[in-house]
Design an enzyme around this catalytic site. Structure first.
Site, PDB file in Angstrom:
ATOM      1  N   GLY A 109       9.503  -6.535  -0.741  1.00 39.95           N
ATOM      2  CA  GLY A 109      10.992  -6.409  -1.545  1.00 39.95           C
ATOM      3  C   GLY A 109      10.736  -6.958  -2.779  1.00 39.95           C
TER       4      GLY A 109
ATOM      5  N   ALA B  48       0.124  -9.814   5.016  1.00 38.94           N
ATOM      6  CA  ALA B  48       0.786  -8.990   5.770  1.00 38.94           C
ATOM      7  C   ALA B  48       2.487  -9.927   6.059  1.00 38.94           C
ATOM      8  CB  ALA B  48       0.174  -8.563   7.174  1.00 38.94           C
ATOM      9  N   GLY B  49       3.305  -9.204   6.385  1.00 44.58           N
ATOM     10  CA  GLY B  49       4.714  -9.802   6.605  1.00 44.58           C
ATOM     11  C   GLY B  49       5.666  -8.940   7.354  1.00 44.58           C
TER      12      GLY B  49
ATOM     13  N   LEU C 132       0.506 -10.913  -1.088  1.00 48.12           N
ATOM     14  CA  LEU C 132      -0.009  -9.531  -0.571  1.00 48.12           C
ATOM     15  C   LEU C 132      -0.478  -9.599   0.919  1.00 48.12           C
ATOM     16  CD1 LEU C 132      -1.994  -8.208  -3.773  1.00 48.12           C
ATOM     17  CD2 LEU C 132       0.083  -7.557  -2.938  1.00 48.12           C
TER      18      LEU C 132
ATOM     19  N   LYS D 184      10.363 -13.640  -0.956  1.00 51.51           N
ATOM     20  CA  LYS D 184       9.029 -14.264  -1.095  1.00 51.51           C
ATOM     21  C   LYS D 184       9.470 -15.710  -1.325  1.00 51.51           C
ATOM     22  CE  LYS D 184       7.614 -13.819  -5.972  1.00 51.51           C
ATOM     23  NZ  LYS D 184       6.643 -13.282  -6.887  1.00 51.51           N
TER      24      LYS D 184
ATOM     25  N   CYS E 204      11.451  -5.275  -8.423  1.00 52.92           N
ATOM     26  CA  CYS E 204      10.452  -4.493  -8.811  1.00 52.92           C
ATOM     27  C   CYS E 204       9.541  -3.703  -7.848  1.00 52.92           C
ATOM     28  CB  CYS E 204       9.498  -5.286  -9.653  1.00 52.92           C
ATOM     29  SG  CYS E 204      10.482  -6.149 -11.128  1.00 52.92           S
TER      30      CYS E 204
ATOM     31  N   LYS F  87      11.626  -0.634  -6.119  1.00 52.54           N
ATOM     32  CA  LYS F  87      12.032   0.354  -7.205  1.00 52.54           C
ATOM     33  C   LYS F  87      10.765   1.173  -7.917  1.00 52.54           C
ATOM     34  CE  LYS F  87      13.135  -1.786 -10.892  1.00 52.54           C
ATOM     35  NZ  LYS F  87      12.143  -1.523 -11.833  1.00 52.54           N
TER      36      LYS F  87
END
Length: 182
Positions: free
Chosen positions: A19, A14-15, A12, A83, A22, A25
């Protein structure tokens, strides 16, 4: 979400965007359900919109940092998976960034420990981080794979790395030939 072991606090930070199969969507579905019920999900809608335009903004930033005509630069994208710890490229912000750079005319190569060469998601993939950095004018650290923590470069001048994950220590990286920009 931070308590869910599939996501957790480490995913969680920042980046370059969010994506995966799940979250994008599910966020869109929740927004649609709320609209049908007459509710407004302004914060969620703003987050989804910010995520949608993030790749283009990052691409513009990379081109500005490179300081050369976009069609004259090669950008190494370090990490294509959405990730670390997964080979999943579904809705990957890194892939969206690579596409945005290609649309602007840049040559893009990538390295990802989970993506074998020669190509993934329309991006040429090289075998080693060193190879990616040697071929590039600028690099973007897009996925926080552990192998990127100790980047080094032995070229004639430091390579600039846009660290979207805030993974690198600037001083240590500078000693290793890497100029970090955040």
């Amino acid at each position: 979400m931070g308590l869910d072991p599939r996501i957790g606090g480490r995913h969680l930070r920042a980046g370059p965007g969010f994506g995966g199969a799940c979250l994008p969507k599910d966020a869109a579905a929740l927004s649609r359900i709320a609209r049908r019920a007459g509710a407004r999900m302004t914060v969620l809608d703003a987050a989804v919109e910010a995520n949608r335009v993030r790749a283009g903004r990052l691409a513009d930033r990379v081109c500005a940092i490179a300081g050369a005509p976009v069609d004259a630069i090669t950008v190494a994208v370090l990490g294509l998976a959405f990730k670390s710890g997964t080979p999943d490229l579904t809705a990957s912000p890194s892939v969206a960034l690579a596409s945005a750079l290609q649309e602007r005319g840049a040559t893009v190569i990538a390295h990802d420990p989970s993506c074998p060469p020669p190509e993934a998601a329309g991006v040429p993939v090289v075998t080693t981080v060193d190879d990616a950095l040697r071929r590039a004018d600028i690099a973007v650290l897009a996925t926080d794979w552990p192998c990127y923590r100790d980047l080094s470069y032995d070229g004639p001048s430091p390579i600039t790395v846009l660290d979207t994950r805030r993974l690198l220590d600037r001083e240590e990286a500078a000693r290793r030939g890497v100029a970090v920009v955040t």
